[in-house]
Design a protein around this motif. Sequence first.
Motif, PDB file in Angstrom:
ATOM      1  N   PRO A   1       3.678 -18.117  65.424  1.00 48.67           N
ATOM      2  CA  PRO A   1       2.699 -17.727  66.452  1.00 48.67           C
ATOM      3  C   PRO A   1       1.472 -18.632  66.474  1.00 48.67           C
ATOM      4  O   PRO A   1       0.982 -19.055  65.421  1.00 48.67           O
ATOM      5  CB  PRO A   1       2.324 -16.290  66.065  1.00 48.67           C
ATOM      6  N   VAL A   2       0.985 -18.897  67.666  1.00 51.39           N
ATOM      7  CA  VAL A   2      -0.223 -19.702  67.841  1.00 51.39           C
ATOM      8  C   VAL A   2      -0.757 -19.456  69.245  1.00 51.39           C
ATOM      9  O   VAL A   2       0.005 -19.147  70.170  1.00 51.39           O
ATOM     10  CB  VAL A   2       0.073 -21.211  67.633  1.00 51.39           C
ATOM     11  N   ARG A   3      -2.073 -19.564  69.390  1.00 51.56           N
ATOM     12  CA  ARG A   3      -2.694 -19.482  70.711  1.00 51.56           C
ATOM     13  C   ARG A   3      -3.816 -20.515  70.765  1.00 51.56           C
ATOM     14  O   ARG A   3      -4.561 -20.680  69.792  1.00 51.56           O
ATOM     15  CB  ARG A   3      -3.253 -18.090  70.980  1.00 51.56           C
ATOM     16  N   VAL A   4      -3.925 -21.203  71.891  1.00 48.22           N
ATOM     17  CA  VAL A   4      -4.996 -22.179  72.117  1.00 48.22           C
ATOM     18  C   VAL A   4      -5.860 -21.685  73.270  1.00 48.22           C
ATOM     19  O   VAL A   4      -5.341 -21.318  74.331  1.00 48.22           O
ATOM     20  CB  VAL A   4      -4.435 -23.572  72.457  1.00 48.22           C
ATOM     21  N   ILE A   5      -7.179 -21.687  73.060  1.00 49.77           N
ATOM     22  CA  ILE A   5      -8.136 -21.360  74.119  1.00 49.77           C
ATOM     23  C   ILE A   5      -9.073 -22.556  74.260  1.00 49.77           C
ATOM     24  O   ILE A   5      -9.683 -22.995  73.264  1.00 49.77           O
ATOM     25  CB  ILE A   5      -8.931 -20.084  73.786  1.00 49.77           C
ATOM     26  N   SER A   6      -9.184 -23.096  75.453  1.00 47.15           N
ATOM     27  CA  SER A   6     -10.012 -24.280  75.657  1.00 47.15           C
ATOM     28  C   SER A   6     -10.829 -24.133  76.937  1.00 47.15           C
ATOM     29  O   SER A   6     -10.579 -23.262  77.767  1.00 47.15           O
ATOM     30  CB  SER A   6      -9.145 -25.543  75.720  1.00 47.15           C
ATOM     31  N   HIS A   7     -11.818 -25.008  77.044  1.00 43.11           N
ATOM     32  CA  HIS A   7     -12.678 -25.072  78.236  1.00 43.11           C
ATOM     33  C   HIS A   7     -12.988 -26.548  78.457  1.00 43.11           C
ATOM     34  O   HIS A   7     -13.489 -27.223  77.549  1.00 43.11           O
ATOM     35  CB  HIS A   7     -13.951 -24.273  78.012  1.00 43.11           C
TER      36      HIS A   7
ATOM     37  N   TRP B   1     -14.833 -35.271  67.796  1.00 38.99           N
ATOM     38  CA  TRP B   1     -13.447 -35.698  67.667  1.00 38.99           C
ATOM     39  C   TRP B   1     -12.644 -35.004  68.753  1.00 38.99           C
ATOM     40  O   TRP B   1     -13.175 -34.163  69.490  1.00 38.99           O
ATOM     41  CB  TRP B   1     -12.894 -35.477  66.272  1.00 38.99           C
ATOM     42  N   SER B   2     -11.371 -35.367  68.868  1.00 35.68           N
ATOM     43  CA  SER B   2     -10.564 -34.929  70.015  1.00 35.68           C
ATOM     44  C   SER B   2      -9.975 -33.555  69.744  1.00 35.68           C
ATOM     45  O   SER B   2      -8.766 -33.397  69.566  1.00 35.68           O
ATOM     46  CB  SER B   2      -9.448 -35.947  70.274  1.00 35.68           C
ATOM     47  N   SER B   3     -10.820 -32.516  69.770  1.00 36.70           N
ATOM     48  CA  SER B   3     -10.363 -31.216  69.289  1.00 36.70           C
ATOM     49  C   SER B   3      -9.296 -30.586  70.180  1.00 36.70           C
ATOM     50  O   SER B   3      -8.418 -29.880  69.676  1.00 36.70           O
ATOM     51  CB  SER B   3     -11.542 -30.264  69.089  1.00 36.70           C
ATOM     52  N   VAL B   4      -9.315 -30.813  71.499  1.00 38.08           N
ATOM     53  CA  VAL B   4      -8.267 -30.262  72.348  1.00 38.08           C
ATOM     54  C   VAL B   4      -6.927 -30.926  72.019  1.00 38.08           C
ATOM     55  O   VAL B   4      -5.896 -30.256  71.894  1.00 38.08           O
ATOM     56  CB  VAL B   4      -8.617 -30.411  73.836  1.00 38.08           C
ATOM     57  N   ARG B   5      -6.934 -32.243  71.882  1.00 34.91           N
ATOM     58  CA  ARG B   5      -5.687 -32.936  71.520  1.00 34.91           C
ATOM     59  C   ARG B   5      -5.192 -32.468  70.156  1.00 34.91           C
ATOM     60  O   ARG B   5      -3.993 -32.221  69.965  1.00 34.91           O
ATOM     61  CB  ARG B   5      -5.922 -34.454  71.514  1.00 34.91           C
ATOM     62  N   TYR B   6      -6.109 -32.318  69.217  1.00 30.96           N
ATOM     63  CA  TYR B   6      -5.708 -31.848  67.893  1.00 30.96           C
ATOM     64  C   TYR B   6      -5.160 -30.425  67.962  1.00 30.96           C
ATOM     65  O   TYR B   6      -4.165 -30.093  67.301  1.00 30.96           O
ATOM     66  CB  TYR B   6      -6.889 -31.905  66.930  1.00 30.96           C
ATOM     67  N   ALA B   7      -5.818 -29.566  68.745  1.00 26.79           N
ATOM     68  CA  ALA B   7      -5.325 -28.194  68.887  1.00 26.79           C
ATOM     69  C   ALA B   7      -3.921 -28.182  69.479  1.00 26.79           C
ATOM     70  O   ALA B   7      -3.049 -27.417  69.034  1.00 26.79           O
ATOM     71  CB  ALA B   7      -6.285 -27.386  69.747  1.00 26.79           C
ATOM     72  N   ASP B   8      -3.687 -29.035  70.458  1.00 31.75           N
ATOM     73  CA  ASP B   8      -2.361 -29.108  71.061  1.00 31.75           C
ATOM     74  C   ASP B   8      -1.321 -29.598  70.053  1.00 31.75           C
ATOM     75  O   ASP B   8      -0.172 -29.118  70.044  1.00 31.75           O
ATOM     76  CB  ASP B   8      -2.389 -30.027  72.286  1.00 31.75           C
TER      77      ASP B   8
ATOM     78  N   LEU C   1      -1.468 -29.203  66.743  1.00 29.10           N
ATOM     79  CA  LEU C   1      -1.239 -28.092  65.820  1.00 29.10           C
ATOM     80  C   LEU C   1      -0.333 -27.046  66.461  1.00 29.10           C
ATOM     81  O   LEU C   1       0.599 -26.534  65.817  1.00 29.10           O
ATOM     82  CB  LEU C   1      -2.573 -27.457  65.432  1.00 29.10           C
ATOM     83  N   ALA C   2      -0.601 -26.726  67.710  1.00 28.27           N
ATOM     84  CA  ALA C   2       0.201 -25.717  68.408  1.00 28.27           C
ATOM     85  C   ALA C   2       1.651 -26.175  68.544  1.00 28.27           C
ATOM     86  O   ALA C   2       2.589 -25.359  68.408  1.00 28.27           O
ATOM     87  CB  ALA C   2      -0.405 -25.425  69.775  1.00 28.27           C
ATOM     88  N   ALA C   3       1.856 -27.460  68.806  1.00 28.45           N
ATOM     89  CA  ALA C   3       3.221 -27.971  68.947  1.00 28.45           C
ATOM     90  C   ALA C   3       4.000 -27.822  67.640  1.00 28.45           C
ATOM     91  O   ALA C   3       5.190 -27.474  67.649  1.00 28.45           O
ATOM     92  CB  ALA C   3       3.184 -29.436  69.383  1.00 28.45           C
ATOM     93  N   ARG C   4       3.348 -28.063  66.520  1.00 24.20           N
ATOM     94  CA  ARG C   4       4.024 -27.905  65.226  1.00 24.20           C
ATOM     95  C   ARG C   4       4.399 -26.442  64.999  1.00 24.20           C
ATOM     96  O   ARG C   4       5.484 -26.134  64.501  1.00 24.20           O
ATOM     97  CB  ARG C   4       3.123 -28.402  64.087  1.00 24.20           C
TER      98      ARG C   4
ATOM     99  N   LEU D   1      -5.300 -18.996  65.851  1.00 22.21           N
ATOM    100  CA  LEU D   1      -6.014 -19.079  67.122  1.00 22.21           C
ATOM    101  C   LEU D   1      -6.875 -20.328  67.074  1.00 22.21           C
ATOM    102  O   LEU D   1      -7.709 -20.483  66.172  1.00 22.21           O
ATOM    103  CB  LEU D   1      -6.882 -17.843  67.341  1.00 22.21           C
ATOM    104  N   LEU D   2      -6.669 -21.237  68.024  1.00 22.54           N
ATOM    105  CA  LEU D   2      -7.349 -22.523  68.063  1.00 22.54           C
ATOM    106  C   LEU D   2      -8.268 -22.561  69.279  1.00 22.54           C
ATOM    107  O   LEU D   2      -7.833 -22.274  70.399  1.00 22.54           O
ATOM    108  CB  LEU D   2      -6.324 -23.657  68.128  1.00 22.54           C
ATOM    109  N   ILE D   3      -9.526 -22.934  69.061  1.00 26.41           N
ATOM    110  CA  ILE D   3     -10.554 -22.904  70.103  1.00 26.41           C
ATOM    111  C   ILE D   3     -11.154 -24.301  70.211  1.00 26.41           C
ATOM    112  O   ILE D   3     -11.665 -24.835  69.214  1.00 26.41           O
ATOM    113  CB  ILE D   3     -11.642 -21.873  69.750  1.00 26.41           C
TER     114      ILE D   3
END
Length: 285
Positions: free
Chosen positions: A230-236, A211-218, A220-223, A201-203
């Motif tokens: 399984p993976v989930r990203v939650i962002s604001h 740092w660019s945490s949304v881009r990094y989360a995306d 990680l999720a793509a990999r 779970l990536l927040i």
Amino acid sequence: MDVVEHELASPWEAVLLEPAGGSTTGVVVLAGSSGRVDRQRARLLAEQGILALAVRWFGGPGQPPGICEIPLETFVAAVDLLQAHGVRRVGLVGFSKGAEAALLTAVHDPRVDAVVALSPTSLVWGNVGPGTDGQDRPYRCSWTWRGRPLPFVPHDDTWLEGRQSDGPVAIRGWYEQSERTFAAHLDAAAIPVERARADLLLIAGGDDRMWSSVRYADQLAARRRAAGAPVRVISHADAGHRPRFPGEAPAAPSPVFDYGGTPAADAALGEAAWGPVLALLHSRR
């Protein structure tokens, strides 16, 4: 829920927070670049029926004074301790550099069942502060595994040249410039989260100025998705580097760093993520 608190001094400074009724779910709580024992976040989780262990992972007795060549075995030992207390589902909750550590630990330790990564990076970075030798340059990796440093991206210090500020500084541009300068390092330094058995779970906040945490989360999720994992990203969009879960006080203003976000947006991101965090940690998978 009543919580019993145990102070630990070995093999690291830590606090173990145990629900009064016990628990077969446990979590290691890792702070960011302060390396501190994140007692407040651990208590929140313990109050939800989770055995929570918050450890100091650098800067303590016998540890490097900075985030420089920290053995990932530091976190493996924390998993050992949870399992010694009867835990059957092991989670890691890490923030910022602690998220980097949590993701890498899950890659190397198949006993980790779940990772919650707040404001994550998709890359292994160079050291922040000195190693055991007291030196912080030339750059070395933040982490080692079995005595060997991992491939990493150094920081491009030319970004710092001539910069003067009377207030907090946003350093996201430093990381972005370092990625451009050391582009040849990126593939080797990418965190191979597809190898981790754990659920992720990536927040992340869109106004993160560290740092660019949304881009990094995306990334990680793509990999993970490419590997069918399984993976989930939650962002604001308006949250910064420091999401706050329900029950956590707003993060204190920093005279040094501009973390981005607002107290309201940081709390909104934490609120949106809290239910999924608990569901992931309590999952029976």
